[in-house]
Design a protein around this motif. Structure first.
Motif, PDB file in Angstrom:
ATOM      1  N   ASP A 127       0.839  -1.196   0.000  1.00  0.00           N
ATOM      2  CA  ASP A 127       0.000   0.000   0.000  1.00  0.00           C
ATOM      3  C   ASP A 127       0.872   1.242   0.000  1.00  0.00           C
ATOM      4  O   ASP A 127       1.838   1.337   0.761  1.00  0.00           O
ATOM      5  CB  ASP A 127      -0.916   0.039   1.224  1.00  0.00           C
ATOM      6  N   ILE A 128       0.509   2.181  -0.863  1.00  0.00           N
ATOM      7  CA  ILE A 128       1.099   3.513  -0.857  1.00  0.00           C
ATOM      8  C   ILE A 128       0.071   4.413  -0.194  1.00  0.00           C
ATOM      9  O   ILE A 128      -1.068   4.507  -0.660  1.00  0.00           O
ATOM     10  CB  ILE A 128       1.394   4.003  -2.288  1.00  0.00           C
ATOM     11  N   GLU A 129       0.467   5.034   0.902  1.00  0.00           N
ATOM     12  CA  GLU A 129      -0.446   5.895   1.638  1.00  0.00           C
ATOM     13  C   GLU A 129       0.015   7.346   1.552  1.00  0.00           C
ATOM     14  O   GLU A 129       1.160   7.658   1.883  1.00  0.00           O
ATOM     15  CB  GLU A 129      -0.514   5.475   3.104  1.00  0.00           C
ATOM     16  N   LEU A 130      -0.881   8.194   1.089  1.00  0.00           N
ATOM     17  CA  LEU A 130      -0.638   9.643   1.031  1.00  0.00           C
ATOM     18  C   LEU A 130      -1.448  10.288   2.149  1.00  0.00           C
ATOM     19  O   LEU A 130      -2.630   9.988   2.306  1.00  0.00           O
ATOM     20  CB  LEU A 130      -1.086  10.203  -0.312  1.00  0.00           C
ATOM     21  N   SER A 131      -0.799  11.171   2.902  1.00  0.00           N
ATOM     22  CA  SER A 131      -1.476  11.887   3.984  1.00  0.00           C
ATOM     23  C   SER A 131      -1.276  13.382   3.781  1.00  0.00           C
ATOM     24  O   SER A 131      -0.141  13.849   3.682  1.00  0.00           O
ATOM     25  CB  SER A 131      -0.908  11.482   5.334  1.00  0.00           C
ATOM     26  N   MET A 132      -2.380  14.102   3.729  1.00  0.00           N
ATOM     27  CA  MET A 132      -2.329  15.549   3.564  1.00  0.00           C
ATOM     28  C   MET A 132      -2.156  16.170   4.938  1.00  0.00           C
ATOM     29  O   MET A 132      -3.090  16.213   5.730  1.00  0.00           O
ATOM     30  CB  MET A 132      -3.614  16.059   2.897  1.00  0.00           C
ATOM     31  N   PHE A 133      -0.948  16.606   5.232  1.00  0.00           N
ATOM     32  CA  PHE A 133      -0.644  17.133   6.553  1.00  0.00           C
ATOM     33  C   PHE A 133      -1.061  18.597   6.680  1.00  0.00           C
ATOM     34  O   PHE A 133      -1.633  18.989   7.681  1.00  0.00           O
ATOM     35  CB  PHE A 133       0.847  16.956   6.859  1.00  0.00           C
ATOM     36  N   ALA A 134      -0.750  19.418   5.670  1.00  0.00           N
ATOM     37  CA  ALA A 134      -1.088  20.840   5.734  1.00  0.00           C
ATOM     38  C   ALA A 134      -1.599  21.295   4.372  1.00  0.00           C
ATOM     39  O   ALA A 134      -0.913  21.164   3.370  1.00  0.00           O
ATOM     40  CB  ALA A 134       0.126  21.664   6.143  1.00  0.00           C
ATOM     41  N   CYS A 135      -2.804  21.832   4.370  1.00  0.00           N
ATOM     42  CA  CYS A 135      -3.460  22.215   3.118  1.00  0.00           C
ATOM     43  C   CYS A 135      -4.159  23.552   3.319  1.00  0.00           C
ATOM     44  O   CYS A 135      -4.917  23.708   4.275  1.00  0.00           O
ATOM     45  CB  CYS A 135      -4.460  21.124   2.743  1.00  0.00           C
ATOM     46  N   GLY A 136      -3.899  24.493   2.391  1.00  0.00           N
ATOM     47  CA  GLY A 136      -4.491  25.818   2.497  1.00  0.00           C
ATOM     48  C   GLY A 136      -5.883  25.918   1.912  1.00  0.00           C
ATOM     49  O   GLY A 136      -6.501  26.969   1.966  1.00  0.00           O
ATOM     50  N   ALA A 137      -6.396  24.827   1.344  1.00  0.00           N
ATOM     51  CA  ALA A 137      -7.734  24.817   0.753  1.00  0.00           C
ATOM     52  C   ALA A 137      -8.320  23.428   0.942  1.00  0.00           C
ATOM     53  O   ALA A 137      -7.619  22.484   1.271  1.00  0.00           O
ATOM     54  CB  ALA A 137      -7.660  25.168  -0.731  1.00  0.00           C
ATOM     55  N   GLN A 138      -9.576  23.311   0.706  1.00  0.00           N
ATOM     56  CA  GLN A 138     -10.226  22.004   0.852  1.00  0.00           C
ATOM     57  C   GLN A 138     -10.939  21.646  -0.441  1.00  0.00           C
ATOM     58  O   GLN A 138     -11.877  22.335  -0.804  1.00  0.00           O
ATOM     59  CB  GLN A 138     -11.217  22.025   2.011  1.00  0.00           C
ATOM     60  N   PRO A 139     -10.496  20.653  -1.183  1.00  0.00           N
ATOM     61  CA  PRO A 139      -9.327  19.822  -0.908  1.00  0.00           C
ATOM     62  C   PRO A 139      -8.080  20.388  -1.573  1.00  0.00           C
ATOM     63  O   PRO A 139      -8.160  21.290  -2.403  1.00  0.00           O
ATOM     64  CB  PRO A 139      -9.694  18.504  -1.578  1.00  0.00           C
ATOM     65  N   CYS A 140      -6.933  19.805  -1.229  1.00  0.00           N
ATOM     66  CA  CYS A 140      -5.711  20.001  -1.996  1.00  0.00           C
ATOM     67  C   CYS A 140      -5.600  18.789  -2.921  1.00  0.00           C
ATOM     68  O   CYS A 140      -6.018  17.685  -2.569  1.00  0.00           O
ATOM     69  CB  CYS A 140      -4.484  20.087  -1.089  1.00  0.00           C
ATOM     70  N   TRP A 141      -5.049  19.007  -4.093  1.00  0.00           N
ATOM     71  CA  TRP A 141      -4.954  17.947  -5.099  1.00  0.00           C
ATOM     72  C   TRP A 141      -3.558  17.356  -5.116  1.00  0.00           C
ATOM     73  O   TRP A 141      -2.573  18.077  -4.913  1.00  0.00           O
ATOM     74  CB  TRP A 141      -5.333  18.503  -6.477  1.00  0.00           C
ATOM     75  N   TYR A 142      -3.473  16.061  -5.369  1.00  0.00           N
ATOM     76  CA  TYR A 142      -2.195  15.352  -5.350  1.00  0.00           C
ATOM     77  C   TYR A 142      -2.130  14.366  -6.511  1.00  0.00           C
ATOM     78  O   TYR A 142      -3.159  14.017  -7.117  1.00  0.00           O
ATOM     79  CB  TYR A 142      -2.013  14.578  -4.031  1.00  0.00           C
TER      80      TYR A 142
END
Length: 149
Positions: A127-142
């Motif tokens: 599993d590759i897990e991405l965690s958005m720790f700090a985001c200035g908007a909802q959502p941030c795109w990755y």
């Protein structure tokens, strides 16, 4: 008009990211921004002998949320996993977990482009897990790609 390999790679990556079913929800111009970042990483990694093995996986995450993608990795093969996020994102983290949910590699640095190097001991599903720790908007795109050599 001069032909630019980097611009061509960026355009191709943008088309791939925009056309990918897994990333259909990433709106433009964010899809283009992510594709350009991945194209830059791919240029560097291809010069080191890597080629894309999986991805792009893409989407949006709210701050303090995560998403996992399952990929098959082969024992003894070198992998680089690269994540990118849009300009409103301040920190995204990346972890690789084995079949027992044990973290085998991670990038938890305070950055917008996590890179993980891993050489699995066992062929299997990871599993590759991405965690958005700090985001200035909802959502941030990755977006994230897996490279192998």
């Amino acid at each position: 008009m001069r032909f630019s390999v980097k611009k061509a790679l960026g355009a191709v990556a943008a088309l791939v990211l925009l056309a990918s079913p897994a990333s259909a929800q990433v709106p433009d111009p964010f899809a283009r921004e992510l594709a350009q970042q991945l194209a830059r990483a791919e240029t560097i990694l291809s010069n080191e002998g890597y080629s894309r093995a999986a991805g792009p996986f893409a989407g949006g995450l709210s701050q303090r949320s995560s998403r996992r993608y399952t990929v098959t990795l082969r024992a003894g093969q070198d992998y680089r996993i690269v994540g990118v996020c849009d300009s409103r994102c301040r920190d995204i983290d990346l972890r690789v977990l084995d079949q027992n949910n044990v973290v085998i590699a991670q990038d938890l640095l305070d950055d917008r482009v996590p890179v993980v190097q891993v050489r699995p001991r066992v062929t299997g599903q990871y599993d590759i897990e991405l965690s958005m720790f700090a985001c200035g908007a909802q959502p941030c795109w990755y977006a994230v790609n897996v490279y192998a050599r």
